[in-house]
Structure formats: C-alpha cells, structure tokens
Design an enzyme around this catalytic site. Structure first.
Site, PDB file in Angstrom:
ATOM      1  N   SER A  77      -6.470   0.709  -4.585  1.00 59.91           N
ATOM      2  CA  SER A  77      -6.590   2.149  -4.345  1.00 59.91           C
ATOM      3  C   SER A  77      -5.208   2.789  -4.470  1.00 59.91           C
ATOM      4  O   SER A  77      -4.595   2.722  -5.535  1.00 59.91           O
ATOM      5  CB  SER A  77      -7.225   2.399  -2.976  1.00 59.91           C
ATOM      6  OG  SER A  77      -7.617   3.746  -2.840  1.00 59.91           O
ATOM      7  N   ASP A 116     -17.753   3.233  -8.351  1.00 53.97           N
ATOM      8  CA  ASP A 116     -16.707   3.688  -7.436  1.00 53.97           C
ATOM      9  C   ASP A 116     -16.641   5.210  -7.499  1.00 53.97           C
ATOM     10  O   ASP A 116     -16.219   5.787  -8.502  1.00 53.97           O
ATOM     11  CB  ASP A 116     -15.356   3.077  -7.842  1.00 53.97           C
ATOM     12  CG  ASP A 116     -14.249   3.372  -6.833  1.00 53.97           C
ATOM     13  OD1 ASP A 116     -14.452   4.238  -5.958  1.00 53.97           O
ATOM     14  OD2 ASP A 116     -13.191   2.732  -6.915  1.00 53.97           O
ATOM     15  N   HIS A 141     -15.829   1.289  -4.208  1.00 51.86           N
ATOM     16  CA  HIS A 141     -14.394   1.243  -3.948  1.00 51.86           C
ATOM     17  C   HIS A 141     -13.991   0.011  -3.152  1.00 51.86           C
ATOM     18  O   HIS A 141     -12.826  -0.356  -3.131  1.00 51.86           O
ATOM     19  CB  HIS A 141     -13.972   2.517  -3.220  1.00 51.86           C
ATOM     20  CG  HIS A 141     -12.506   2.758  -3.234  1.00 51.86           C
ATOM     21  ND1 HIS A 141     -11.783   2.908  -4.402  1.00 51.86           N
ATOM     22  CD2 HIS A 141     -11.602   2.870  -2.218  1.00 51.86           C
ATOM     23  CE1 HIS A 141     -10.516   3.109  -4.106  1.00 51.86           C
ATOM     24  NE2 HIS A 141     -10.368   3.083  -2.796  1.00 51.86           N
ATOM     25  N   TYR A 193       0.848  -1.206   0.000  1.00 52.36           N
ATOM     26  CA  TYR A 193       0.000   0.000   0.000  1.00 52.36           C
ATOM     27  C   TYR A 193       0.878   1.250   0.000  1.00 52.36           C
ATOM     28  O   TYR A 193       1.022   1.914  -0.976  1.00 52.36           O
ATOM     29  CB  TYR A 193      -0.957  -0.020   1.186  1.00 52.36           C
ATOM     30  CG  TYR A 193      -1.975   1.095   1.128  1.00 52.36           C
ATOM     31  CD1 TYR A 193      -3.069   0.997   0.272  1.00 52.36           C
ATOM     32  CD2 TYR A 193      -1.835   2.244   1.893  1.00 52.36           C
ATOM     33  CE1 TYR A 193      -4.000   2.017   0.183  1.00 52.36           C
ATOM     34  CE2 TYR A 193      -2.763   3.274   1.818  1.00 52.36           C
ATOM     35  CZ  TYR A 193      -3.844   3.162   0.964  1.00 52.36           C
ATOM     36  OH  TYR A 193      -4.757   4.181   0.879  1.00 52.36           O
TER      37      TYR A 193
END
Length: 714
Positions: A566, A649, A684, A486
């Site tokens: 993301s 999203d 999302h 991430y």
C-alpha cells in the site's frame, strides 16, 4: 536470468553444490524473459505547464477486454516463472506447517457470555464463538467459512448488544471495502431479515436497549464501476431492528462537505451519540454529539475546528474523556465538560513516550504507549494518579485492555517478531496478569533474536530499526536480508508475529524493520515530518536503513531485498527508482505508484492530507519528483521485481500496479525479471483467506530464493 538459480537455494538435507554450479552456468546463458506486449498510447496531461505522458492510461480500466487480456497474459508469464523455481512447493509445504497452529482473539463480555474468535489453524477465516465461561466448550456463533466456497467472504466488524442478545456483523466479499451488515440472534444463531448495504469505513453501534444501531454508508454506486468510482458524501444513519433499510433514519449529513466521514458511537451509559467527523486520513478530526434522551435534540458541535486529533474514550455524564495531541504532539488525556464553555482539563500529561490509546475499565484508566516503537501500558485512577505499569515478557506489541466501567477483569494480547499472539487475563484489583491462551507453533523462538539499533538519516534524524535473525548469524555481508517499511498515515510499525516471516528466518534470512518518519511512533511531529512536501524524508530514512545494513555488514546490495504494501508499496517503488543499485530484489505490494492520479479513484482523495495533490503547483512538483511511475528511466538496471496486486482492490486500484509494471518492463536494462502477480477475488489485503496468504508468501520467498541466489538452511 531465470529460475534455475533456485537450485542453489534448496540444499535442504543433501548437498547440491554441483547442481548449483550447473544452474548458475545455465542461467548465465539463459534467454531473457519475454513479456506480453503492452500497447503505448498518445496520452498527455498538462500539470501547471508541465506536459506529462501517460502511455498506459488504458490499463486503469480493469473491466475492458484489453486490460483483462493483459492481466491474463502477465499472470501466465509470472506463474510459469514461479513454477519453474525448484522447491517452490517445499517452501509452501513448510509455510503451511508453520501456519497450522491454533489462534485466538481477545475475548470480550456482553451480558452473561464471552465472545471471541478462534482459528483451528488453516481455516480461511477465523470463527466467532461464545461461551458462558472461558474454558467451557464454546459454541459457534458465526463461521465466515460457510459464507463462500473459497473463503473469500470475510467478517469485517461486529457489535453485540449489552445484554448479549443480538450480534450485528459486517461482511465483505473478495477483499472489497464494500460491506454488508446483518443481525444474528445469539441464542438461536438465526439471522434476522435485516440487511444493510453500501457501507464502507464504518462500524455499528447499538442503542443500550438493543432496539437498533447507528452506522454510516454511501449512496448506492454504479454497479459497473463500483470498484473505481470516488467515494464522497458519507452519511450517518440509524437502523431500527427488523425494519427494511429504506426506513432507516438519516441522523447526520453535510451536503456542503463531500469529504467528511462520520462514525457514530453510543456512550457506555447510553446517554450520548458521539460522532467522530473525519476528513480523509488526516488525523485532525472534529467531534460532535447528540443527547439520545432528547428526541428533538440536535447534533451539537463540541470540537468543530479540526485543530488536533481527538479520540473519545468515555464519559461521566456530560464530562467527556479524550486522548488528544492538542498542544501535546505525543498525546495526553484530557476531560471536557460539555455543559460549560470549551476547556481542556488535563488528566494525564504528555510524556516522553507516545500515547496511542486509552480505555476506562473497572474504574481505572489504561493508557497504552509506544516507547521507541515498543508497547508500554500504564494504569491510572480516574483523576490521573499513576497506579502501576503492566509487565510484559519482552520487546513487543500489546493490544486490548477493553471492557466496561463495572468489570473487574480485562484481557489483552502480546506479540513480538518471534512470539505468536498470546492472550492474557488481567485482574484489575490485584493488577496481576495470567496467561489465558498461548499457541504452540512448529518453530523454536529461542533460536532467534531481535535487536533494536539506531542510525542517522540523510538529514541527521535518529531512526530506530528492529533486526531479527538466527542467533550466531555472522556479519559477513552475505546474509539475505528483507528490509520492510511503511512510513505514512500516522501508522506505527511495531513488533508483529508472522508465520511467513518465520519461514524467512528459517531460510537464513534477516528481517529488518525501520520506524520511518510519516508513521506515528514518535507522535504527530514525527508523522508530519514525512508528509506532503516532507515525503522525501521517508524515502531517505529507508535508504539510510539499507546503507546502515550494508555498512555494518549485515548484508550487501547483492543480498538485499525490500518490501512493503500500500503506502509501503509506494515506498518500495520510490526507493528502487531513486537508488536501484542498492537492492537485488523488490516486492512492492498493492502500491500507490501514480502520484499524479491517485486521488481520481475510490478513496484516493482521502490521502491528500499525507501526500498532497497534483492540483497544487508546489505539491505537484514534489509528487512528480518521486512518483515511482514517472521516475523510471529507460536503460537502467533495476532490481528483480515482483509486483503484487489484486483485481478487486478498491482501496489502491490495480491500475497503479499495472501501469508501473508495464513501464518497468519497458525500462529494465538489467537481467532481473519484472513480473506482476495479480490475485483474483482478492482486494487490498483485509480478509484475505489463509490459502491465498500462504500461496502469495511462498511465491514471494521463492522469488527471492531465485534472485538473491540463496542457499536455504532448514
């Protein structure tokens, strides 16, 4: 290349060696995939003298007939490919079996009742229950599964009055960030007529007398463009019970600050409304407050400078406790007397671990730390004297320890990569933990192990990484490995239980998770080292993790896949465009792929604190240098790629993934497929129903089976 490689991956109970060889021979001569044609348009933008092409700009409009036709055509190709992978269905069946176990949430007590969530196993959404005593037969208070036929309406937040009489609850449809809030009477399960609309990024907080609650909302959007339009000018309101929303009282707004967001929290004693004032995703915030005993009292600006992060955790009258990184990048606990000139009185100083949060329960301070991305919880008295440390069963992640000043017990959850979320009761007077609920999963955790290793990034920074695999796995460079990351927004990636990852481990895969800069694992300095002009550090850390795994023979480039969602989708896009030769497959999910235009949609402007802005000349150069969309080069052999996104999203709009896929399909010179899986009635990720989660995970693993040439071991 096509899905015939999947035959080699499914030697479940019989030998398929001959079939595997045949499949590989057939695959070698199989025709390349034919992708739907994607129109290129003459679109150029000037950024500080640099002319940048954007030939797929039209894909940013999700409602145009042309975009919808493109989505339908792409999904047709993608699902035909996935359906052609042998044993895709057995993977889904096995995942469904693993997923089918009872799951509980952490209980909390309001009035004379306990409230908690439970999922019987495969319910699309967890159900909210209440009971007079834990262990009694619970009563359903709210079942989100009844709110839609397909499970796509999710419970997004709850707040219960102190006497346990009323429940305020938020719901969202199809994964959208837009919420509606309602009020339910606990005793009868009946909804009151209250309906609160156009809420985003907000909880509810009741007055102590239960006569109403505070919440934040935006103005009503344009119905046709509500999933794309930017969100500015959030406002804080008070809703009085059983009145229409049109009569709600505006508590606070700032017409001069379109980017400010507000979160109102009523203090436990009911005296104050504490207002957290945020600006996008920047952890630095402001704190204001209002004396609720003074009807004419104005909002007071307690911490107006946004010079650090401050989290309110409780008060003794006018003395407020905060967790802050002011003059302490790894966090400390301080006390502020609001009746005197501003001064931070230190209660618990900074340590070598990172302070994540704190709670005041049973006249004790429970401080939750991260030590090398592993949870620690330490208990102090209210003056900051250390009392004890809570013992946990191993390397993992802990949440919970909430409650009230008068409570004698609190509850928490422990989880790890191979330990499902287990709920514990903690007795405060004796400092003892007991298991309240331990799920039973069709999986043997003792057959697997997690190790933590450390490696050096490009600039010499020491980076930790968790690696989970089946015991006895040889280091022969042949292990299929899924590297997940991430690296952003001060988010800490800690050991987490996932049924989908369990299946990957059963398949003989290794699961590797590095703690990249940009996250919060080592405090605010660690976070800032991966933001704006330093963002390349995050990608360097991730690439160094891949190189470590290869150099130490955990895996090889032919067996290495990368994934993230993301901001993690951006990570995957940057890694595969910078070092395509390192990876065999890539799984970018709902990623931020156009770093020059992300701030033009919904809440994208809020990410400038982490990414910077293309409107700034220096930041533009940094963004343009790594933006995945703009760094694809025609004639390059890229990894096999399965992009995933969703049509509704409204956090990272799907145009990012659409444009990246179109450009990657045009640039790909290798045999690896470039596919996009576009989910419908999903957003999302938050609130996604179980059925969709299982289907998507099974498709991800099937894609890797085909493209890592795996031989499964069940």
């Amino acid at each position: 290349m096509n899905a015939l490689f999947g035959l080699c991956a499914v030697a479940l109970a019989i030998s398929l060696d001959a079939s595997c060889a045949l499949a590989q021979n057939l695959a070698a001569s199989a025709p390349r995939l034919t992708y739907p044609p994607t129109e290129r348009v003459e679109q150029f933008d000037d950024y500080h003298g640099t002319r940048v092409a954007d030939p797929y700009r039209w894909l940013e409009d999700p409602n145009s007939p042309k975009t919808r036709a493109w989505v339908e055509a792409q999904n047709k190709v993608t699902f035909a490919y996935l359906e052609g992978i042998p044993y895709r269905e057995p993977l889904k069946e096995r995942l469904t079996k693993i997923w089918n176990y009872e799951k509980y949430g952490i209980p909390n007590r309001e009035g004379d009742r306990f409230f908690f969530t439970r999922n019987s196993g495969l319910q699309n959404q967890s159900v909210l229950y209440n009971a007079a005593k834990l262990g009694d037969a619970p009563r359903v208070l709210l079942d989100p599964n009844t709110l839609s036929k397909d499970g796509t309406v999710a419970l997004t937040g709850i707040d219960i009055t102190d006497d346990g009489r009323y429940l305020a609850y938020g719901t969202a449809a199809s994964g959208s960030d837009w919420q509606q809030w309602h009020v339910r009477e606990v005793a009868t399960g009946r909804d009151l007529p209250d309906v609160i609309k156009w809420v985003k990024f907000s909880e509810a907080s009741w007055l102590k007398d239960g006569k109403g609650f505070f919440y934040s909302r935006y103005d009503e959007p344009n119905a046709a463009t509500q999933f794309q339009d930017v969100n500015y000018f959030q406002k804080l309101y008070f809703h009085r019970l059983s009145t229409p929303q049109a009569q709600d009282v505006l508590v606070y707004e700032r017409k001069d600050q379109k980017e400010w967001g507000f979160g109102g929290e009523v203090s436990e004693d009911g005296r104050y409304l504490v207002i957290n004032v945020s600006q996008g995703t920047d952890p630095k915030n402001r704190v204001f407050y209002k004396d609720l005993q003074n009807n004419s009292g104005r909002v007071m600006e307690l911490l107006p400078d946004a010079d650090a992060a401050y989290t309110f955790i409780g008060n003794d009258g006018p003395r407020f406790w905060f967790v802050t990184d002011k003059e302490a990048p790894r966090g400390r606990l301080v006390l502020i007397d609001t009746t005197r000139p501003l001064q931070l009185q230190e209660v618990v100083p900074q340590t070598d671990a990172t302070l994540q949060s704190a709670d005041i329960v049973g006249e004790r301070l429970f401080l939750r730390y991260l030590k090398d991305a592993r949870s620690q919880v330490k208990v102090f008295d209210l003056k900051g004297k250390f009392l004890s440390e809570v013992a946990f069963p191993g390397l993992g992640t802990v949440t919970g320890f909430g409650g009230k000043r008068t409570d004698t017990e609190t509850f928490y959850a422990f989880t790890s990569f191979t330990t499902p979320t287990t709920i514990y009761r903690y007795d405060i007077p004796t400092a003892k933990s007991t298991v309240l609920f331990q799920p039973k999963v069709d999986f043997d955790p003792t057959a697997y192990t997690t190790e933590q290793v450390f490696f050096n990034s490009k600039d010499g920074t020491r980076i930790p990484m968790f690696i989970t695999y089946k015991k006895g796995t040889p280091r022969n460079a042949l292990n299929p490995t899924y590297l997940y990351g991430y690296g952003g927004f001060n988010v800490s990636i800690t050991p987490t239980f996932s049924p989908a990852n369990l299946l990957w481990l059963e398949m003989g895969g290794l699961y590797a998770v590095p703690n990249l800069r940009g996250g919060g694992e080592y405090g605010e300095d660690w976070h800032q080292a991966g933001t704006r002009l330093n963002k390349q550090n995050v990608f360097d850390d991730f690439l160094a993790a891949a190189e470590y795994l290869i150099a130490n023979k955990y895996t090889s480039p032919e067996k290495l896949a990368i994934g993230g969602g993301s901001n993690g989708g951006l990570l995957v896009g940057a890694a595969m465009t910078q070092r395509p030769e390192l990876f065999a497959a890539a799984l970018p999910a709902v990623g931020v792929m156009d770093m020059l235009r992300f701030e033009q949609f919904t809440i994208g402007w809020a990410w400038v604190s982490d990414y910077g802005s293309s409107q700034d000349p220096e930041q533009f150069q940094a963004l343009y240098a790594y933006s995945p969309l703009h760094n694809l080069k025609a004639g390059t052999r890229y990894p096999a790629t399965l992009v995933t996104t969703a049509d509704t999203d409204d956090r990272v709009v799907p145009g990012h993934s659409y444009k990246f896929t179109a450009a990657l399909q045009a640039a790909q010179a290798g045999e690896g497929p470039v596919l996009i899986r576009i989910e419908t009635k999903a957003g999302h990720g938050a609130g996604k129903p179980t059925t969709k989660l299982i289907e998507e995970a099974a498709d991800r693993w099937a894609f890797l089976v085909a493209n890592l040439r795996m031989q499964l071991k069940f």
